[in-house]
Design an enzyme around this catalytic site. Sequence first.
Site, PDB file in Angstrom:
ATOM      1  N   LYS A 112       0.873  -1.187   0.000  1.00 16.04           N
ATOM      2  CA  LYS A 112       0.000   0.000   0.000  1.00 16.04           C
ATOM      3  C   LYS A 112       0.901   1.224   0.000  1.00 16.04           C
ATOM      4  O   LYS A 112       2.036   1.179   0.485  1.00 16.04           O
ATOM      5  CB  LYS A 112      -0.881   0.015   1.257  1.00 16.04           C
ATOM      6  N   ASN A 226     -19.241   4.441  -6.213  1.00 16.54           N
ATOM      7  CA  ASN A 226     -18.900   3.476  -7.246  1.00 16.54           C
ATOM      8  C   ASN A 226     -19.400   2.077  -6.866  1.00 16.54           C
ATOM      9  O   ASN A 226     -20.129   1.430  -7.625  1.00 16.54           O
ATOM     10  CB  ASN A 226     -17.371   3.501  -7.437  1.00 16.54           C
ATOM     11  N   SER A 352      -7.976  -6.003 -11.407  1.00 14.23           N
ATOM     12  CA  SER A 352      -6.660  -5.359 -11.521  1.00 14.23           C
ATOM     13  C   SER A 352      -5.614  -6.383 -11.942  1.00 14.23           C
ATOM     14  O   SER A 352      -4.721  -6.099 -12.747  1.00 14.23           O
ATOM     15  CB  SER A 352      -6.233  -4.750 -10.177  1.00 14.23           C
TER      16      SER A 352
HETATM   17  P1  NAD Z   1     -17.076   6.342  -3.325  1.00 15.76           P
HETATM   18  O1  NAD Z   1     -16.310   7.482  -2.799  1.00 15.76           O
HETATM   19  O2  NAD Z   1     -17.388   6.248  -4.777  1.00 15.76           O
HETATM   20  O3  NAD Z   1     -18.488   6.241  -2.559  1.00 15.76           O
HETATM   21  C1  NAD Z   1     -18.619   6.314  -1.185  1.00 15.76           C
HETATM   22  C2  NAD Z   1     -20.102   6.461  -0.843  1.00 15.76           C
HETATM   23  O4  NAD Z   1     -20.231   6.467   0.583  1.00 15.76           O
HETATM   24  C3  NAD Z   1     -20.742   7.755  -1.332  1.00 15.76           C
HETATM   25  O5  NAD Z   1     -22.046   7.468  -1.776  1.00 15.76           O
HETATM   26  C4  NAD Z   1     -20.795   8.625  -0.074  1.00 15.76           C
HETATM   27  O6  NAD Z   1     -21.855   9.566  -0.111  1.00 15.76           O
HETATM   28  C5  NAD Z   1     -21.051   7.556   0.960  1.00 15.76           C
HETATM   29  N1  NAD Z   1     -20.689   7.988   2.316  1.00 15.76           N
HETATM   30  C6  NAD Z   1     -19.599   8.687   2.698  1.00 15.76           C
HETATM   31  N2  NAD Z   1     -19.624   8.910   4.022  1.00 15.76           N
HETATM   32  C7  NAD Z   1     -20.760   8.317   4.474  1.00 15.76           C
HETATM   33  C8  NAD Z   1     -21.368   8.199   5.733  1.00 15.76           C
HETATM   34  N3  NAD Z   1     -20.826   8.758   6.828  1.00 15.76           N
HETATM   35  N4  NAD Z   1     -22.535   7.518   5.830  1.00 15.76           N
HETATM   36  C9  NAD Z   1     -23.101   6.971   4.737  1.00 15.76           C
HETATM   37  N5  NAD Z   1     -22.576   7.063   3.512  1.00 15.76           N
HETATM   38  C10 NAD Z   1     -21.431   7.716   3.381  1.00 15.76           C
HETATM   39  O7  NAD Z   1     -16.294   5.047  -2.821  1.00 15.76           O
HETATM   40  P2  NAD Z   1     -16.350   3.572  -3.409  1.00 15.76           P
HETATM   41  O8  NAD Z   1     -15.281   3.405  -4.437  1.00 15.76           O
HETATM   42  O9  NAD Z   1     -17.754   3.227  -3.740  1.00 15.76           O
HETATM   43  O10 NAD Z   1     -15.871   2.733  -2.141  1.00 15.76           O
HETATM   44  C11 NAD Z   1     -16.758   2.441  -1.068  1.00 15.76           C
HETATM   45  C12 NAD Z   1     -16.062   1.505  -0.089  1.00 15.76           C
HETATM   46  O11 NAD Z   1     -15.663   0.315  -0.777  1.00 15.76           O
HETATM   47  C13 NAD Z   1     -14.789   2.054   0.547  1.00 15.76           C
HETATM   48  O12 NAD Z   1     -14.673   1.516   1.853  1.00 15.76           O
HETATM   49  C14 NAD Z   1     -13.689   1.470  -0.317  1.00 15.76           C
HETATM   50  O13 NAD Z   1     -12.449   1.369   0.383  1.00 15.76           O
HETATM   51  C15 NAD Z   1     -14.257   0.095  -0.594  1.00 15.76           C
HETATM   52  N6  NAD Z   1     -13.697  -0.542  -1.785  1.00 15.76           N
HETATM   53  C16 NAD Z   1     -13.811   0.033  -3.005  1.00 15.76           C
HETATM   54  C17 NAD Z   1     -13.267  -0.604  -4.111  1.00 15.76           C
HETATM   55  C18 NAD Z   1     -13.426  -0.040  -5.486  1.00 15.76           C
HETATM   56  O14 NAD Z   1     -13.085  -0.744  -6.438  1.00 15.76           O
HETATM   57  N7  NAD Z   1     -13.957   1.173  -5.639  1.00 15.76           N
HETATM   58  C19 NAD Z   1     -12.579  -1.837  -3.957  1.00 15.76           C
HETATM   59  C20 NAD Z   1     -12.484  -2.401  -2.685  1.00 15.76           C
HETATM   60  C21 NAD Z   1     -13.049  -1.746  -1.595  1.00 15.76           C
END
Ligand code: NAD
Length: 420
Positions: A112, A226, A352
């Site tokens: 990381k 996402n 990935s």
């Molecule tokens: P993103 O930033 O696209 O979306 C995050 C969402 O969470 C948004 O809708 C935001 O409004 C909401 N949010 C933020 N704070 C909040 C709160 N306090 N209460 C409720 N909702 C809240 O992020 P993402 O890419 O969708 O990732 C979401 C999670 O999944 C993260 O923990 C990320 O580490 C994990 N993740 C993502 C991926 C990926 O491929 N994008 C892969 C593995 C893990």
Amino acid sequence: MDEELGQRGKETTCELCSLELDRVSEVESLTERDIGLLRQPRRRVNVSIPVRMDDGTVEHFPSFRIQYNGSRGPTKGGIRYHPGVDEDEVDELAFLMTLKCAVAGLPFGGAKGGVQVDPEELSEGELERLSRAYVDEYHDVIGPQKDIPAPDVNTNAKVMGWMMDEYESVAGERAPGVITGKPPEIGGSEGREYATSLGGAVVLDEFVEYEGMGEELDVAIQGMGNVGSYLAEFLDERGYNVVAVSDSSGGVYDGDGIDVPAMVDEYRESGDLDGFGDAVTNDELLTLDVDVLVPAAIEDQITDENVDEVRADAVLEMANGPTTPSADERLSERGVPVVPDILANAGGVTVSYFEWVQNEANEYWLETKVNEKLAEQMRGAFRGIRSVKQNGDLTWRSAAYVHGVNTVLDAEAHRGNVSR
Ligand code: NAD
């Protein structure tokens, strides 16, 4: 020798990783040497990166790249831009990447990276110079056969494009496999954007069948970013009843099922969930009486404060670390199964890996091929953990950690670093 390792470990140990390893040791016998090998990263590099700002001054940004364990292949993990990121956090995330790649069956180790910066305070030019400078500083330790970064919090495909370009300029040759999560035009994979969600949907199908939970299950999803938005679409297509969704400002609930295609279209257009059900707060969403609760937003959402009010029959962790360790214990005491993040959201790193394979072989895979291979890989990962769970009568999380740790230690054993 054991003592020696223990001694060395004391100076550089990752505290949180040690705690996780202790939890694994409670159900699986690990030697001091096994633990000594895994409770600290193999390599930590940190650099204070100088960046020329638009006003001509030079600012220094503390940064890290931590390669936790590379016994199974080149290390892999995202780069996070955040003012609060520190070495302890990056250690823990690199450890989790090591286990995630192992449970997903990918020939990668875990790593990381992080930069202490608030990207919102940088101009586009400053952000690009910082991203290129990161690669200049870490050029010697990353590479397609060494360590392969990817996007994480506050980094995206555009940043990955700059980083790949910088790496190739310094190397003097094409090397798209140095980084994943690139735009498709420069070697990114089809299907990467929604891979985490598709992987989660495949895992949920397997889980529901194994647990005999039936059909048309009610699902509540926290987070419409996402991961949450694509997951809502995949689950709707697969016959689940998505009854509640939310973002950081709150959500909506419709017991008859939300019109997911219309909701996602509208949300992507306007960022608004209004009109798709009765308003609910995030706290209310987490305690709805549903079959499956899916935290897909941020960490630490199911905690000691609300865990006793969680009424879902099962939890699918799409976010990283949404359940605190003590809340997790409480759910397991109550018999509520939790599909852990290192399994549920491993679809992203899996595609990935496919991106890297395509880059290294100079191949291009059609979307259908990517998706089929992703589903196959996720089913394999689920079944591997399921058999560990059945053999040891473990929770899903324990089984995933035991499986991940054993897989890494087996690789270390074949290298002659531990006896098994
Ligand atoms: P993103 O930033 O696209 O979306 C995050 C969402 O969470 C948004 O809708 C935001 O409004 C909401 N949010 C933020 N704070 C909040 C709160 N306090 N209460 C409720 N909702 C809240 O992020 P993402 O890419 O969708 O990732 C979401 C999670 O999944 C993260 O923990 C990320 O580490 C994990 N993740 C993502 C991926 C990926 O491929 N994008 C892969 C593995 C893990």
